[in-house]
Design a protein around this motif. Sequence first.
Motif, PDB file in Angstrom:
ATOM      1  N   MET A   1       0.820  -1.212   0.000  1.00 31.19           N
ATOM      2  CA  MET A   1       0.000   0.000   0.000  1.00 31.19           C
ATOM      3  C   MET A   1       0.860   1.270   0.000  1.00 31.19           C
ATOM      4  O   MET A   1       0.457   2.302  -0.495  1.00 31.19           O
ATOM      5  N   LEU A   3       3.454   1.726  -1.695  1.00 28.45           N
ATOM      6  CA  LEU A   3       3.800   2.038  -3.096  1.00 28.45           C
ATOM      7  C   LEU A   3       2.676   2.834  -3.742  1.00 28.45           C
ATOM      8  O   LEU A   3       2.919   3.850  -4.408  1.00 28.45           O
ATOM      9  N   VAL A   4       1.431   2.384  -3.529  1.00 24.84           N
ATOM     10  CA  VAL A   4       0.282   3.111  -4.089  1.00 24.84           C
ATOM     11  C   VAL A   4       0.288   4.540  -3.557  1.00 24.84           C
ATOM     12  O   VAL A   4       0.079   5.510  -4.305  1.00 24.84           O
ATOM     13  N   ARG A   7       3.304   6.528  -5.132  1.00 28.48           N
ATOM     14  CA  ARG A   7       3.128   6.755  -6.572  1.00 28.48           C
ATOM     15  C   ARG A   7       1.978   7.723  -6.830  1.00 28.48           C
ATOM     16  O   ARG A   7       2.057   8.576  -7.700  1.00 28.48           O
ATOM     17  N   ASN A   8       0.909   7.567  -6.081  1.00 32.47           N
ATOM     18  CA  ASN A   8      -0.229   8.494  -6.240  1.00 32.47           C
ATOM     19  C   ASN A   8       0.182   9.923  -5.891  1.00 32.47           C
ATOM     20  O   ASN A   8      -0.211  10.876  -6.544  1.00 32.47           O
ATOM     21  N   HIS A  11       2.256  11.297  -8.637  1.00 36.12           N
ATOM     22  CA  HIS A  11       1.654  11.253  -9.976  1.00 36.12           C
ATOM     23  C   HIS A  11       1.250  12.647 -10.447  1.00 36.12           C
ATOM     24  O   HIS A  11       1.519  13.024 -11.581  1.00 36.12           O
ATOM     25  N   ARG A 291     -12.343   7.102  -7.168  1.00 39.41           N
ATOM     26  CA  ARG A 291     -12.630   5.851  -7.875  1.00 39.41           C
ATOM     27  C   ARG A 291     -11.552   4.801  -7.566  1.00 39.41           C
ATOM     28  O   ARG A 291     -11.845   3.608  -7.472  1.00 39.41           O
ATOM     29  N   GLU A 292     -10.322   5.279  -7.395  1.00 34.34           N
ATOM     30  CA  GLU A 292      -9.250   4.333  -7.077  1.00 34.34           C
ATOM     31  C   GLU A 292      -9.438   3.744  -5.673  1.00 34.34           C
ATOM     32  O   GLU A 292      -9.208   2.555  -5.451  1.00 34.34           O
ATOM     33  N   THR A 295     -12.125   1.284  -5.930  1.00 38.23           N
ATOM     34  CA  THR A 295     -11.617   0.057  -6.565  1.00 38.23           C
ATOM     35  C   THR A 295     -10.854  -0.786  -5.550  1.00 38.23           C
ATOM     36  O   THR A 295     -11.019  -2.003  -5.474  1.00 38.23           O
ATOM     37  N   LEU A 296     -10.031  -0.096  -4.764  1.00 39.07           N
ATOM     38  CA  LEU A 296      -9.283  -0.824  -3.732  1.00 39.07           C
ATOM     39  C   LEU A 296     -10.229  -1.552  -2.789  1.00 39.07           C
ATOM     40  O   LEU A 296     -10.018  -2.716  -2.449  1.00 39.07           O
ATOM     41  N   LYS A 297     -11.279  -0.839  -2.381  1.00 36.66           N
ATOM     42  CA  LYS A 297     -12.236  -1.468  -1.458  1.00 36.66           C
ATOM     43  C   LYS A 297     -12.965  -2.620  -2.150  1.00 36.66           C
ATOM     44  O   LYS A 297     -13.218  -3.659  -1.543  1.00 36.66           O
ATOM     45  N   GLU A 305      -6.034  -0.553   5.356  1.00 32.18           N
ATOM     46  CA  GLU A 305      -5.133  -0.387   4.211  1.00 32.18           C
ATOM     47  C   GLU A 305      -5.394   0.941   3.484  1.00 32.18           C
ATOM     48  O   GLU A 305      -4.461   1.619   3.057  1.00 32.18           O
TER      49      GLU A 305
END
Lengths: 383, 230
Positions: A1, A3-4, A7-8, A11, A291-292, A295-297, A305
Amino acid sequence: MALVAVRNLLHDKVRFLITLGGITVAIVLIFLQGGMYLGFMRNAAGMIDRTDADVWVVSRNSPNFDWSRPFPERYVNKVRSTPGVAEAKTLIFGWGFLRLPGGGTEQVEIIGYHPPLSGAGTDGSSWGEPSGFVQGDASSVLGGDRIILDESGSRKLGGLLVGDKTEVMGHEVRVAAMTRGIRSLTTAPYVFASYPTAKKLVSYLGESNTVFILARAEPGVSPGELKRRLAGRLPNVDVLTRSEYSRRTRLYWTIQTGMGFGFLMMTFLAFVVGLAIVGQTVYAATMEHLREYATLKALGATDAEVRTILWTQAAASALLGYLFGVMGVWWVARGLEGLGMPVLIPGWLYVGVFCIGFVLCLGASVISVRKALSLDPAMVFRV
Amino acid sequence: MRILEAAGVWKVYETGLIRVEAVRGADLAVEAGELVAVMGPSGSGKTTLLSILGAMLSPTRGTVLVEGTDLSRLDPGELSTLRRRRIGFVFQAFNLFPALTARQNVELGLKLRGWPAEDVGEEALKSLDSVGLAQRADFLPADMSGGEKQRVSIARALAGGPRFILADEPTGALDARNGKAVMDLLSRRAREAGAAVVVVTHDSRIAAFMDRVVHMEDGRLTLGEAGRVS
């Protein structure tokens, strides 16, 4: 997590830079407010803290070093004869005027000390002597009608240099030495002179008076015990340990003058401004990535997390903002020091501001975290 | 082996005096290796059914079993665990993480499934290779075509070997050629993995890849014509 999270964060570079800018500005402001307050307090109590005296005898209800009044000099004999006193010396302090080279006068704070007979102990500053000499030493004032200035006040005093002559309270004096880093809290520069010279310069205090008596305890006698013994013998003055007098002086300037409240308010405002900037950008970033998170959920990520992602982003922003803030404050503090504004940033302030930065960033993320956690994962099926 | 079994599933929304029966007594059973399409017009209740089968929404009545586990007996945390361990999702809008490369997107899915960190890299590459994207592993979604993104999404859904795949309009954002390629890939990979696949769509061309097509209208599921197994 993690990393997400990272990176987010990286971004959208523009948003990230805005966030970092907000944190950095807040950190710099908080550092400066804290640093300036501590710098002022260091100057306010500097004359007290620099001595090695265990106990200070001062006029009754003396609120701070700069507002002390005279009392009979003979009290020094009572001090010296008190059991437990290893050594005691007088120190005189008074306000005066110095004639500027180009005409006009400038208010100064005159300090009269007992100079050592040679250059020995010039940086000891144990009895109110100046320290940090760039030219001369504490004994340079021997011989009468000589004074020592500090570089910080020299400019204000018309650029007086060692060897220059001037007048203090109508008496001609010569600049015999120069120090660096001794500033008063007030805008008036310090002028150091030998005790007899200073008494002449501030003769309005009275020939038989002094302003401070500094005493050092014999080995085995605590400052508190010495204070108790002296207080019993000197009923008309205040007897304080060095730390008590230093604290009293700092408290006076902090509370009585409103200076502390002012700094506290500015620090709070810096925190709030930082919170608002970071909170807004973090929230906007979260809304953009809703939305991300959904999506994770949907993929089964737990609340912990999702929380980890946002907290990691907040922590990373705090860390980077703090590092930039430290670099920024280093430059700003240099500039302020050059302008005569004292900025003192001790190690614990670095730790404190780091913690404040973290609280700021985590606090700014609270709404975003709540928003992300309340997402319905089924929203991923709605385009 | 039966992977999914939904029996008498109802979902009713009530807001004040308004009552909407989004799903009305749906029954659906899907075996391992079987591909089933749920087709129907917009507003027929497909998305609600999908959310229920995907363990994201509780039905008002009825039971849903995924590999024998009754979803109604699970708390939200356990439902999350079931989703991450046993269900693979394919979304119409791909739902890839734009800041992560194709490989990292697949790795994320594997990490959520609880794969050990040292294995996810290799497994993610294997999964991308199976959809023909090993060479594009280090590309960001923004640098990929729609078809490639959906193939990454399929690689993510299938990575780690879940037995149940839920696909929501997997061809909805693709042109006909890419849509066919993606469905071909999804059906082939799902069959190889022995996974049960439920595809919700209104794209009738998908029927050709399905073992069975059921229709949904006004919240009711009705048996449709059998699809052609490609």
